[in-house]
Design an enzyme around this catalytic site. Structure first.
Site, PDB file in Angstrom:
ATOM      1  N   SER A 153       0.741  -1.243  -0.251  1.00 19.61           N
ATOM      2  CA  SER A 153      -0.112   0.201   0.403  1.00 19.61           C
ATOM      3  C   SER A 153       0.686   1.130  -0.076  1.00 19.61           C
ATOM      4  CB  SER A 153      -0.635  -0.386   1.050  1.00 19.61           C
ATOM      5  OG  SER A 153      -1.514   1.463   1.222  1.00 19.61           O
ATOM      6  N   TYR A 166      -1.284  -0.965  10.593  1.00 19.17           N
ATOM      7  CA  TYR A 166      -1.277  -0.882   8.312  1.00 19.17           C
ATOM      8  C   TYR A 166      -0.735  -0.013   7.806  1.00 19.17           C
ATOM      9  CZ  TYR A 166      -3.572  -1.294   4.152  1.00 19.17           C
ATOM     10  OH  TYR A 166      -3.581  -1.112   2.875  1.00 19.17           O
TER      11      TYR A 166
END
Ligand code: NAP
Length: 244
Positions: A153, A166
């Site tokens: 990401s 995350y």
């Protein structure tokens, strides 16, 4: 060439054995159906059995092949070892591994994050992918062109408040894959990262509940690098490839 018609075979993953994690929905599901169109043989994992069975039906309609469904929780790390052993017995190799499964956790200040949320995010996004490397690396080496792809990401490289576990897990995943890429440099295996960008999935909706999903690309629209990096003729290694 296609044996049946003698026509040039345009399926770029024809006959390649591809293991996809997080195949039950979102980006992983799109990878599975796209790889099916490219002629791959699929091994599909996720926890949601019904969704995997529906996907298997869809894939059979696409290319006539039955997928190997392996319902599993990636947090049960020993099952990842059992998966590798089972695939070795059945196929003797894996040509493509896509470590796609991921969880978002909770968007909150680090000081408020629940330890169990931290642990789940690190387990699924990072440790499970290391366990997959550990379990599947010997099978990738049995392929003439083993390809490992992991899904990261943009937040791995862009420090933002509230993305806590995350972002940490994805930054560590990129380091993990970078190290693995260096270790396999002399082999037939290649390992790379794909950063999909903003994509219309359940995870994106959880991160941005106020966003209009129709402004986002669908998982099907970002598949080009997932096919390119899975091909035997892709020789890049240790790269971070953006799908946007
Ligand atoms: P998603 O729709 O929430 O799908 C996540 C997948 O991971 C599901 O198939 C889920 O299957 C599986 N999964 C989650 N926890 C699991 C566990 N404990 N064991 C086994 N499987 C598990 O998310 P997505 O957006 O498609 O995300 C796919 C990847 O892209 C992730 O790595 C994510 O971080 C990354 N990504 C997405 C975006 C985006 O905008 N969507 C942007 C950047 C990166 P079950 O629930 O059936 O187990």
């Amino acid at each position: 060439m296609s044996e049946a018609t003698g026509a040039p075979n345009t399926q770029t993953l024809a006959g390649r054995i591809c293991l996809v994690t997080g195949a039950s929905r979102g980006i992983g599901r799109a990878i599975a159906t796209r790889y099916a169109r490219e002629g791959a043989d699929l091994i599909l994992t996720a926890r949601t059995v019904g969704a995997l069975e529906e996907l298997d039906d869809e894939i059979r309609a696409i290319n006539g092949k039955t997928s190997l469904l392996v319902p599993m929780d990636l947090r049960n790390f020993d099952t990842i070892d059992q998966l590798g052993a089972g695939l070795y017995e059945r196929y003797g190799k894996v040509d493509v591994l896509v470590g796609n499964a991921g969880v978002l956790g909770t968007m909150t200040p680090l000081a408020h994050l629940e330890p169990k949320t931290w642990q789940e995010v690190i387990d699924v996004n990072l440790t499970a992918n290391w366990r997959l490397i550990r379990s599947i690396d010997p099978l990738l080496r049995q392929s003439t062109a083993g390809r490992a792809i992991f899904v990261s990401s943009g937040v791995a490289r862009d420090v933002r408040a509230y993305w806590g576990a995350y972002a940490v897990s994805k930054a560590a995943l990129e380091m993990l894959v970078g190290i693995y890429a260096k270790e396999i440099q002399q082999s037939n295996v290649r390992a790379n990262i794909i950063d999909p960008g903003r994509t219309r999935t359940r995870m994106r909706a959880a991160a941005y509940p106020g966003e209009d999903p129709m402004t986002l690309r669908t998982p099907e629209e970002i598949m080009e690098p997932f096919v390119r990096l899975a091909r035997a003729d892709y020789t890049g290694n240790g790269e971070v490839v953006k799908a946007y």
